[in-house]
Structure formats: C-alpha cells, structure tokens
Design an enzyme around this catalytic site. Structure first.
Site, short mmCIF file in Angstrom:
data_model
loop_
_atom_site.label_atom_id
_atom_site.label_comp_id
_atom_site.label_asym_id
_atom_site.label_seq_id
_atom_site.Cartn_x
_atom_site.Cartn_y
_atom_site.Cartn_z
N HIS A 109 0.81 -1.23 0.00
CA HIS A 109 0.00 0.00 0.00
C HIS A 109 0.84 1.28 0.00
O HIS A 109 0.47 2.28 0.61
CB HIS A 109 -0.96 0.01 1.18
N HIS A 183 -10.01 1.31 0.53
CA HIS A 183 -9.88 0.14 1.39
C HIS A 183 -11.01 0.09 2.41
O HIS A 183 -10.77 -0.06 3.62
CB HIS A 183 -8.52 0.16 2.09
N GLU A 315 -11.48 -4.69 -2.90
CA GLU A 315 -10.63 -3.58 -3.33
C GLU A 315 -10.31 -3.74 -4.82
O GLU A 315 -9.47 -4.54 -5.20
CB GLU A 315 -9.34 -3.57 -2.52
#
Length: 349
Positions: A109, A183, A315
């Site tokens: 991420h 998210h 996601e």
C-alpha cells in the site's frame, strides 16, 4: 440531483492546527461521509427496520481513531495499492527502491508514507455520477520512492439510485506505476455485526492470482473451479474459509473486465437476515477479496471491539506486483496519458 445534499462539518484538528473536515452526502434514503484526512470514507448509513439506520462501514467515531490506526479503514490507497515484491521495480532501465513495510521484504500500500495520512484538498462537485466531494493532492517526485510528480484526483459521489461512485484520475510528468483503490471494510449487518461468514458472495471471477509464501504473485492465474476460492456460484463467505488458512486475502481476476470507461458488474453481496445487498462494478482488471483477517481486538466505532472476519473488503485494483510482471495488465502511467478508473457500490435495502 436536487434531492442530494452535501454537508460540510468540522471533524477535528491535527497537531499542527490544520482543520480536518467531514463531508456527508445524502439522497434522502441513504448517506455516506468522507474526510479530507486520508481521503477517507468514514461511514455508509442505510435505512433499517422500524425507522432506524445502520452504518455498514467499519472505522472510528472520531478523527483520533483514524490518526492512530494503520488498518486503512475506508482510506484511499496508493501510489500502488497491494504488494510490490522485494520492495523494488525497474522502469525504463532505472531501478527504484521502495519501503520494506511488509514482512520486512515487500512494499504494501505504498510503504510507510501512506496517502491515508495526508491532508487532501476538497471541494463539493456534481457530475453524471451524482453529487459528492472531489479530493486532490500532488504526490511529489520521490514520495514513497516512486518517480514523478503525480496530480491525483479522487471523487466520491452518490446518486438517486443509491449508487456510490468512486472515480480516480491522475497525470504525471515521469513514467510511474499507479494503482489507486479504496480500502473500505464492509459489514452489511452493521459495523458491530460480527462475523461476516453468513454474507453470501457472488463474483464473476473465474481465476485468482497464485502467490508465494509472502503473498507475491507468481504470474500464474489459477482457475477457481472445484476450489474453496470459487464464488462464481453464490455461497456464504464462511463456507470454505477454514480451507484457505487464516482467511481470504486474494486478488481475483475479473472474467469480463471493462475495456471502456463503463464499469462492469462483477460482484453481489447479500446479507440474508436483513436482506441488504451490495453490487460492485469496476473498470479495473482485478479485485482483492479480503476477510479482515487482522483486525481482532481493534476498538472501533462507539468503542465496539472488532473481531477477525468482522468485515470484508472488495478492493478493485491493478494486479499486485504488476510493475515486476510483464504478463500482467500494464500499470505504468506516462506523461501525456490520463489515469482514469471508476468503481461503483450499489445498495439495496
């Protein structure tokens, strides 16, 4: 669109005195709220029986919760969502080193310097998707180790038909990988609804990405047929979860990916007790299905303690480690190109 209202309120203060705002977008039936801190969706509120309402998004009741958390509840994720193997990639002959924030080897991420911990500029907007809020910021050259000054725009909209649209746009002055997603952790029973194993899931995804022990794709696409990973026929999320280790955390490949800017419907989630449904559409080639395997013990909204498998994430994204996998769909944005993706969450209640 006149029935849709966008309200702006104070959410809190950062330690340096920066004001953080909360925007609430309502169509008279349902609403969602989002913040300019982390470009975060903080709640999605749906009507419930007896004139009550239910918030189907995990997160926190105050800004402080989001400031102190690293669980990405409702946040935007970038510059590259999911994992990049060995925390490095080579682009146009130049090797770029990233943060090793996942298992001490990989990047997850975007690394340690997350987009979710940044302040974004915000303004109320209208478009063909309804009314909502557009968040913008410039990710400077070298941020998180990635090349290029990247202008990023993330817009969240609501329409009269109970569809939340998330629109992502970007441009760059140097070639760079880019993969933006949101998210959000959903529980259609409510944030305090507990285990989501009874939620029924359908996904039009005939393959998932094979990964190594550190969850980095090998490059192989595995058919879901006759495996616990098969959701091409509707089944409870928990039916086969014991067969996949700690829970689902897999990138699925859309069987019918969009080739235009029109999102393709690929998933439906049904909560049997309430009858609530969520349909998910996207222009992206993949989706990470994650069953909140690592939230056990986290204190969330109204002091409620979240538990393992107390939510699910869908996601939408480019494939993990795509910068290092030539066989995967291209994730490189170059100068003069426009990055534009759309994901929609449609609710029935």
């Amino acid at each position: 669109m006149s029935a849709i209202k966008v309200r702006k309120n104070k959410f809190g203060l950062l330690s340096d005195g920066t004001k953080v705002h909360l925007f609430t977008v309502s169509n008279g039936k349902m609403s969602f709220s989002c913040s300019d801190y982390g470009c975060t969706v903080t709640s999605i509120v749906l009507p419930a029986k007896g004139g009550t309402s239910v918030d189907v998004l995990l997160g926190y009741s105050s800004l402080e919760g989001f400031l102190n958390s690293d669980l990405c509840f409702g946040t935007v994720v970038g510059r590259f969502a999911n994992r990049i193997g060995n925390a490095a990639f080579t682009l146009d002959g130049v090797r770029y080193q990233l943060d090793k924030n996942d298992a001490g080897i990989n990047t997850l991420h975007g690394g340690f310097d997350r987009y979710e911990k940044k302040m974004w500029s915000a303004k109320k907007v209208s478009s063909r998707f309804g009314k909502g809020v557009r968040f913008t910021r410039i990710s400077p050259d070298g941020e998180q180790g990635f090349p290029g000054d990247v202008k990023i725009s993330v817009s969240y909209y609501l329409d009269e038909c109970n569809v939340i649209t998330m629109e992502y746009q970007a441009s760059t002055d140097k070639a760079t990988p880019i993969n933006l997603t949101n998210h959000s952790y959903f529980n259609l029973k409510g944030y305090n609804g507990g285990d989501v194993g009874s939620h029924k899931l359908y996904m039009d995804c005939g393959h998932y990405l094979e990964v190594d022990k550190n969850l980095i794709p090998t490059g192989n696409l595995i058919p879901v047929t006759d495996t616990p990973y098969d959701f091409t026929k509707t089944k409870p999320m928990g039916q086969d979860i014991a067969s996949v280790g700690y829970g689902y955390d897999n990138c699925y490949v859309l069987s019918h990916p969009a080739t235009t800017e029109q999102p393709v419907l690929f998933a439906t989630v049904t909560e049997p007790e309430s009858g609530r449904k969520m349909h998910v559409s996207t222009t992206m080639p993949g989706v990470q299905f994650y069953t909140a395997n690592w939230i056990d013990g986290e204190k969330g909204k109204q002091g409620f303690t979240y538990s393992k498998h107390g939510a699910f994430c869908l996601e939408t994204q480019a494939f993990p480690d795509a910068p290092n996998k030539q066989s995967f769909p291209d994730c490189i944005l170059r100068p003069g190109q426009d990055y534009h993706t759309v994901t929609q969450y449609s609710f029935e209640f």
